[in-house]
Design an enzyme around this catalytic site. Structure first.
Site, PDB file in Angstrom:
ATOM      1  N   ARG A  37     -55.510  44.288   6.855  1.00 15.17           N
ATOM      2  CA  ARG A  37     -55.437  44.395   8.310  1.00 15.17           C
ATOM      3  C   ARG A  37     -56.380  43.406   8.987  1.00 15.17           C
ATOM      4  O   ARG A  37     -56.507  43.393  10.216  1.00 15.17           O
ATOM      5  CB  ARG A  37     -55.757  45.818   8.767  1.00 15.17           C
ATOM      6  CG  ARG A  37     -54.818  46.821   8.151  1.00 15.17           C
ATOM      7  CD  ARG A  37     -54.563  48.022   9.047  1.00 15.17           C
ATOM      8  NE  ARG A  37     -53.305  48.655   8.706  1.00 15.17           N
ATOM      9  CZ  ARG A  37     -52.123  48.293   9.205  1.00 15.17           C
ATOM     10  NH1 ARG A  37     -52.041  47.331  10.103  1.00 15.17           N
ATOM     11  NH2 ARG A  37     -51.029  48.903   8.830  1.00 15.17           N
ATOM     12  N   HIS A  67     -53.213  36.395  -1.013  1.00 16.55           N
ATOM     13  CA  HIS A  67     -52.357  36.687   0.149  1.00 16.55           C
ATOM     14  C   HIS A  67     -53.250  36.868   1.376  1.00 16.55           C
ATOM     15  O   HIS A  67     -54.178  37.672   1.353  1.00 16.55           O
ATOM     16  CB  HIS A  67     -51.538  37.950  -0.123  1.00 16.55           C
ATOM     17  CG  HIS A  67     -50.363  38.136   0.789  1.00 16.55           C
ATOM     18  ND1 HIS A  67     -50.486  38.126   2.158  1.00 16.55           N
ATOM     19  CD2 HIS A  67     -49.045  38.318   0.529  1.00 16.55           C
ATOM     20  CE1 HIS A  67     -49.273  38.306   2.703  1.00 16.55           C
ATOM     21  NE2 HIS A  67     -48.384  38.420   1.729  1.00 16.55           N
ATOM     22  N   TYR A  70     -51.866  40.349   6.569  1.00 19.15           N
ATOM     23  CA  TYR A  70     -50.566  40.192   7.226  1.00 19.15           C
ATOM     24  C   TYR A  70     -50.649  40.391   8.730  1.00 19.15           C
ATOM     25  O   TYR A  70     -49.654  40.304   9.418  1.00 19.15           O
ATOM     26  CB  TYR A  70     -49.499  41.086   6.582  1.00 19.15           C
ATOM     27  CG  TYR A  70     -49.900  42.515   6.345  1.00 19.15           C
ATOM     28  CD1 TYR A  70     -50.030  43.396   7.401  1.00 19.15           C
ATOM     29  CD2 TYR A  70     -50.132  42.988   5.055  1.00 19.15           C
ATOM     30  CE1 TYR A  70     -50.389  44.711   7.193  1.00 19.15           C
ATOM     31  CE2 TYR A  70     -50.494  44.304   4.834  1.00 19.15           C
ATOM     32  CZ  TYR A  70     -50.622  45.160   5.904  1.00 19.15           C
ATOM     33  OH  TYR A  70     -50.987  46.461   5.693  1.00 19.15           O
ATOM     34  N   HIS A 107     -47.820  34.793   5.816  1.00 17.63           N
ATOM     35  CA  HIS A 107     -46.617  34.985   6.624  1.00 17.63           C
ATOM     36  C   HIS A 107     -46.731  34.014   7.792  1.00 17.63           C
ATOM     37  O   HIS A 107     -47.721  34.069   8.530  1.00 17.63           O
ATOM     38  CB  HIS A 107     -46.539  36.417   7.143  1.00 17.63           C
ATOM     39  CG  HIS A 107     -46.438  37.450   6.060  1.00 17.63           C
ATOM     40  ND1 HIS A 107     -46.402  38.796   6.299  1.00 17.63           N
ATOM     41  CD2 HIS A 107     -46.337  37.314   4.714  1.00 17.63           C
ATOM     42  CE1 HIS A 107     -46.285  39.455   5.158  1.00 17.63           C
ATOM     43  NE2 HIS A 107     -46.260  38.572   4.180  1.00 17.63           N
ATOM     44  N   GLU A 142     -44.470  32.099   3.160  1.00 18.84           N
ATOM     45  CA  GLU A 142     -43.601  33.126   2.573  1.00 18.84           C
ATOM     46  C   GLU A 142     -42.279  33.196   3.333  1.00 18.84           C
ATOM     47  O   GLU A 142     -42.256  33.150   4.563  1.00 18.84           O
ATOM     48  CB  GLU A 142     -44.311  34.488   2.589  1.00 18.84           C
ATOM     49  CG  GLU A 142     -43.461  35.578   1.922  1.00 18.84           C
ATOM     50  CD  GLU A 142     -44.247  36.848   1.606  1.00 18.84           C
ATOM     51  OE1 GLU A 142     -45.492  36.857   1.730  1.00 18.84           O
ATOM     52  OE2 GLU A 142     -43.589  37.840   1.222  1.00 18.84           O
ATOM     53  N   ASP A 176     -39.696  35.630  -1.385  1.00 16.34           N
ATOM     54  CA  ASP A 176     -39.740  37.082  -1.557  1.00 16.34           C
ATOM     55  C   ASP A 176     -38.296  37.593  -1.618  1.00 16.34           C
ATOM     56  O   ASP A 176     -37.528  37.419  -0.671  1.00 16.34           O
ATOM     57  CB  ASP A 176     -40.503  37.698  -0.373  1.00 16.34           C
ATOM     58  CG  ASP A 176     -40.719  39.197  -0.518  1.00 16.34           C
ATOM     59  OD1 ASP A 176     -39.742  39.921  -0.773  1.00 16.34           O
ATOM     60  OD2 ASP A 176     -41.878  39.646  -0.362  1.00 16.34           O
ATOM     61  N   HIS A 179     -37.275  40.020   1.122  1.00 13.76           N
ATOM     62  CA  HIS A 179     -37.191  39.360   2.431  1.00 13.76           C
ATOM     63  C   HIS A 179     -35.946  38.486   2.561  1.00 13.76           C
ATOM     64  O   HIS A 179     -35.269  38.528   3.589  1.00 13.76           O
ATOM     65  CB  HIS A 179     -38.435  38.507   2.683  1.00 13.76           C
ATOM     66  CG  HIS A 179     -39.706  39.289   2.737  1.00 13.76           C
ATOM     67  ND1 HIS A 179     -40.935  38.698   2.917  1.00 13.76           N
ATOM     68  CD2 HIS A 179     -39.950  40.623   2.628  1.00 13.76           C
ATOM     69  CE1 HIS A 179     -41.874  39.629   2.923  1.00 13.76           C
ATOM     70  NE2 HIS A 179     -41.306  40.805   2.743  1.00 13.76           N
ATOM     71  N   HIS A 211     -42.040  36.587  -4.960  1.00 12.83           N
ATOM     72  CA  HIS A 211     -42.373  38.005  -4.867  1.00 12.83           C
ATOM     73  C   HIS A 211     -41.125  38.760  -5.292  1.00 12.83           C
ATOM     74  O   HIS A 211     -40.061  38.578  -4.695  1.00 12.83           O
ATOM     75  CB  HIS A 211     -42.720  38.396  -3.420  1.00 12.83           C
ATOM     76  CG  HIS A 211     -44.056  37.906  -2.975  1.00 12.83           C
ATOM     77  ND1 HIS A 211     -44.423  37.845  -1.647  1.00 12.83           N
ATOM     78  CD2 HIS A 211     -45.126  37.465  -3.693  1.00 12.83           C
ATOM     79  CE1 HIS A 211     -45.665  37.398  -1.561  1.00 12.83           C
ATOM     80  NE2 HIS A 211     -46.117  37.157  -2.788  1.00 12.83           N
ATOM     81  N   ASP A 224     -37.405  44.566   6.000  1.00 12.03           N
ATOM     82  CA  ASP A 224     -38.622  44.385   5.201  1.00 12.03           C
ATOM     83  C   ASP A 224     -39.291  45.692   4.770  1.00 12.03           C
ATOM     84  O   ASP A 224     -40.405  45.994   5.209  1.00 12.03           O
ATOM     85  CB  ASP A 224     -39.624  43.481   5.945  1.00 12.03           C
ATOM     86  CG  ASP A 224     -40.814  43.110   5.060  1.00 12.03           C
ATOM     87  OD1 ASP A 224     -40.840  43.492   3.877  1.00 12.03           O
ATOM     88  OD2 ASP A 224     -41.731  42.426   5.579  1.00 12.03           O
ATOM     89  N   HIS A 226     -40.057  47.342   1.035  1.00 10.13           N
ATOM     90  CA  HIS A 226     -39.919  47.098  -0.400  1.00 10.13           C
ATOM     91  C   HIS A 226     -39.559  48.375  -1.163  1.00 10.13           C
ATOM     92  O   HIS A 226     -39.992  49.458  -0.788  1.00 10.13           O
ATOM     93  CB  HIS A 226     -41.227  46.547  -0.974  1.00 10.13           C
ATOM     94  CG  HIS A 226     -41.663  45.267  -0.315  1.00 10.13           C
ATOM     95  ND1 HIS A 226     -42.773  44.585  -0.707  1.00 10.13           N
ATOM     96  CD2 HIS A 226     -41.131  44.542   0.689  1.00 10.13           C
ATOM     97  CE1 HIS A 226     -42.916  43.496   0.041  1.00 10.13           C
ATOM     98  NE2 HIS A 226     -41.934  43.460   0.899  1.00 10.13           N
ATOM     99  N   GLU A 256     -44.458  43.366  -5.663  1.00  8.20           N
ATOM    100  CA  GLU A 256     -45.096  44.039  -4.514  1.00  8.20           C
ATOM    101  C   GLU A 256     -44.338  45.331  -4.242  1.00  8.20           C
ATOM    102  O   GLU A 256     -44.054  45.680  -3.106  1.00  8.20           O
ATOM    103  CB  GLU A 256     -45.029  43.166  -3.266  1.00  8.20           C
ATOM    104  CG  GLU A 256     -45.711  41.821  -3.378  1.00  8.20           C
ATOM    105  CD  GLU A 256     -45.488  40.969  -2.138  1.00  8.20           C
ATOM    106  OE1 GLU A 256     -44.319  40.801  -1.734  1.00  8.20           O
ATOM    107  OE2 GLU A 256     -46.484  40.489  -1.579  1.00  8.20           O
TER     108      GLU A 256
HETATM  109 ZN    ZN Z   1     -42.408  42.414   2.662  1.00 11.54          ZN
HETATM  110 FE    FE Z   2     -43.859  39.387  -0.120  1.00 10.05          FE
HETATM  111 FE    FE Z   3     -46.217  38.911   2.106  1.00 14.30          FE
END
Ligand code: ZN
Ligand code: FE
Ligand code: FE
Length: 275
Positions: A37, A67, A70, A107, A142, A176, A179, A211, A224, A226, A256
């Site tokens: 976060r 990563h 996000y 992202h 990504e 991904d 995605h 991913h 989105d 997963h 993920e």
């Molecule tokens: Zn995702």
């Molecule tokens: Fe991803």
């Molecule tokens: Fe990601």
């Protein structure tokens, strides 16, 4: 053979992640550079970073993927939010020099109504402000599901960002599976067709990592969420085809999926052809 791994908690440090990866049959992994976060990163321990590099060499790991949080948005309409993205990414990239030769994935961002072109320009501007000629890390864009005003749901958008970067040799893409499928690229019925399209628009040489995620939602849903491999709309078969695909050999493939370590270990075994 590709490298397989999963997302790991970075709270115990670098070497601990390498050892955890090895313990579940992984030879790559992904981690958040800081709280996903946002917020401050823990002080980096150079000895711990060097110990991970030695562990990775000894155990023949592929490149690992850091990563970015996000929540950062380099193409926000708010100057302060853009500044925060720039500062966070700058700090992350400098820290990554302690584990040279790996990937930093983020992202691309959401243009929040400013338009795709304006968003792309701001993302490229941020990258050009934070990257430098001799950096050892390759920065990955990504592929996104195209939720809301997300940029990166179309391969053309990624290509446009890459075209504006001052250090294209230090840039790549992380694909991904959840995605792209949510984004309307049907890898399940036509993986080769999508890879051909990726090659035409972006260039397969720029694909540096994957991913591997199933999706809780149907094709082209732009959602989105997963799912565990084989338990979502993509189904198990596509992951075997990806794991064995000649064009994707030697790439790190990171899970993920909603799993704890035993679940990840089972998925890695599945990808390696066990059962
Ligand atoms: Zn995702
Ligand atoms: Fe991803
Ligand atoms: Fe990601």
């Amino acid at each position: 053979m590709a490298y397989f791994g999963c997302h790991l908690s970075s709270s115990a440090g670098f070497l601990a992640m390498g050892k955890t990866a090895s313990s579940i049959g992984a030879d790559t992994f992904q981690f958040f550079t800081r709280n996903p976060r946002g917020g401050r990163a823990k002080a980096l321990d150079p000895a711990d970073a060097a110990a991970l590099c030695a562990w990775m060499r000894e155990h023949q790991f592929g490149p690992i993927v850091a990563h970015a949080p996000y929540t950062i948005n380099p193409c926000s309409a708010e100057p302060r939010t853009r500044e925060f993205a720039l500062e966070t990414m700058t700090d992350d990239l400098h820290r990554m020099e302690a584990v040279p030769g790996n990937y930093y994935n983020f992202h691309p961002g959401s243009h929040v109504g400013q338009g795709v072109e304006a968003g792309i320009a701001m993302i490229a501007e941020t990258l050009n402000a934070i990257m430098w000629e001799s950096q050892q890390t390759t920065v990955l864009l990504e592929t996104m599901a195209g939720k809301g005003s997300e940029i990166g749901g179309r391969f053309e958008e990624l290509r446009e960002i890459l075209d504006r970067c001052d250090y294209p040799e230090r840039m790549g893409v992380c694909l991904d599976t959840c995605h792209v499928y949510d984004g309307g690229y049907d890898i399940v019925t036509d993986l080769d067709g999508v890879l051909t399209e990726f090659d035409r628009v972006v260039g397969l040489h720029r694909l540096k990592a994957l991913h591997l995620n199933d999706s809780k939602n149907p094709f082209a849903s732009h959602k989105d969420r997963h799912e565990k491999l084989g338990q979502g709309s993509l189904g198990e078969g596509i992951f075997h085809r990806i794991a064995a695909h000649p064009a994707l050999r030697e790439l790190p493939m990171v899970l993920e999926t909603p799993n704890e370590l035993p679940g990840y270990a089972a998925e890695i075994a599945l990808l390696r052809g066990g059962k």
